[in-house]
Design a protein around this motif. Sequence first.
Motif: not given
Lengths: 303, 260
Positions: B113-118, B142-146, B165-167, B174-178
């Motif tokens: 489970l990765a959060g951003g730069v994590g 939050r940054l584009p996948l590119s 999207d900007r938190g 929904r993310f927590i649900g996932l």
Amino acid sequence: MDLSVTIGALRLKNPVLTASGTFGYGQEFTPYGELAGLGGFVVKGLSLAPRRGNRMPRIAESACGMLNAIGLQNVGVEAFLKDKLPKLPWRETAVVANLYACSAGEFGELAGVLAAEEGLAALEVNVSCPNVSEGGAAFGADPVQIARVTEAVKSRAGDKPVWVKLSPNVTDIAAAAKAAEGAGADALTVINTLTGMSVDVRTRRPRLANVIGGLSGPAIKPVALRCVWQVSRAVKIPVIGVGGIVSAEDALEFILVGAQAVQVGTANFIRPDAAFRLAAELESACARLKVDSLDSLRGSLKV
Amino acid sequence: MNRNRCLDLTVVSVDGFGQAEPEQFVLTLSSPGWKWRPGQFAMLRPASFRQDPVWARPLSIAFQDDAGLSFLVQSCGRGTGLMARLKPGETVTVWGPIGTWFASEPETPTLMLAGGVGLAPFLGYAARHPAPDRLELVHGHRLPLSAFPLGRLPEGLGRSEFFLDRGRPEDVARFIGLLESRIKDYAGGLVLACGPMPFLRTVKRLAEAAGARAQLSLESRMACGLGACLGCVTENVAGELVQVCARGPVFWSTDVTLAE
């Protein structure tokens, strides 16, 4: 070139020590250099009982420096003597204990516990802590309290040299220095951190949970130099200069204004081999700056 | 024993994924010749910092290849902003590898489970895993996948990416649900997480509710990275304050409280 210096009766192989709170219990830095290459090192402040320390966040960066409010988290003096000190190379370099307490009585008790320890070269007294029995003002802010604490430690320290680490957060640091000298201090460590704070205007919160903390690093070097200069002219006992020293040249500046030896603090965070490198580079720095001996440089500032 | 593990390495490249002033980049340094495990980190301090900022930056080791040792870095302050402007050939003082690492259990179904730069430690973790088909990655960003080197992830890896999207609160919910639905499938498996503290608290809560073993990689401000300054402590379940750098950064979720 002979780099050895004496702090009262204590002889150090070179004038480079590390400052309390920036060097753990010494052992943490052994992968990065030989502790025996240092003149000595001062361990993390010790209290009679273990201390939990302050809430997080405890550290914050500032321009050319950092603030800390660790809150003297430490294992307590008993665990230090049992688990830490036996592993330190105290036969090869000076290991100095730093004492933290909240009353003169506790300071004396702590000195009594440490006095008989063969592995300790000296006791350094942190007077920048709140005096609980006198309403919480820092001991270091009041020459009378500085003298009382110095006497309390000195009376129980046996033959251990007692260094008093002065706070710069005073109007007249020379008066604080004279108070410690008059009460029997064998040397003075100048300076502890400057109190400061850092805030975040976006969140409107302080960057330290404790709100205020101690400023250290290159940012405070001019203050430290001024204090060492004033103190070394006010007292006859040796002065150990500390505050923002990063390079061998910085160390020589402190000796120029009167320091007998120096401590490296925040630079240990800039890179963990900083103090070892500084000690190793001192001789070549002297050659480059045409310094024949540390004694000839010491206090030779032309004003 | 090598008595000085503090090295001056050379910048090989700074890859900002095509951006001139990247919000995120891969910093590659000349190889220090380390043996390291995914989850471990290093302290990096470019010579260009001079005396300001004073601290090195603790960065998770992302991956290593013939080019050198690479770190995925988010430009989020003074230090990382200066790092984004490093040029090949510049010097970076580095010490490491530091700390604990993620458990490697190739036979156990493992959820990353990765959060951003994590995402950083999982690039190396997935690349080294002998059976990527037993690995799954959920990545909230939050940054584009590119802005992520996703080409480093192996074939066969189960992946879901979730754009926050900007938190926005509805996205977070929904993310927590996932996360909850994925973690439930790993009750007998292994959950590994790296990301910001609110994310780790959520993972800890969900994993413990689902009865899943979970390891969390914590982030913290650090001055020394050696266990000496006591600036980066976290509370363990015994009520002690332990250094994230020396006792972590990877902890079993049931060993730390993550108390506010």
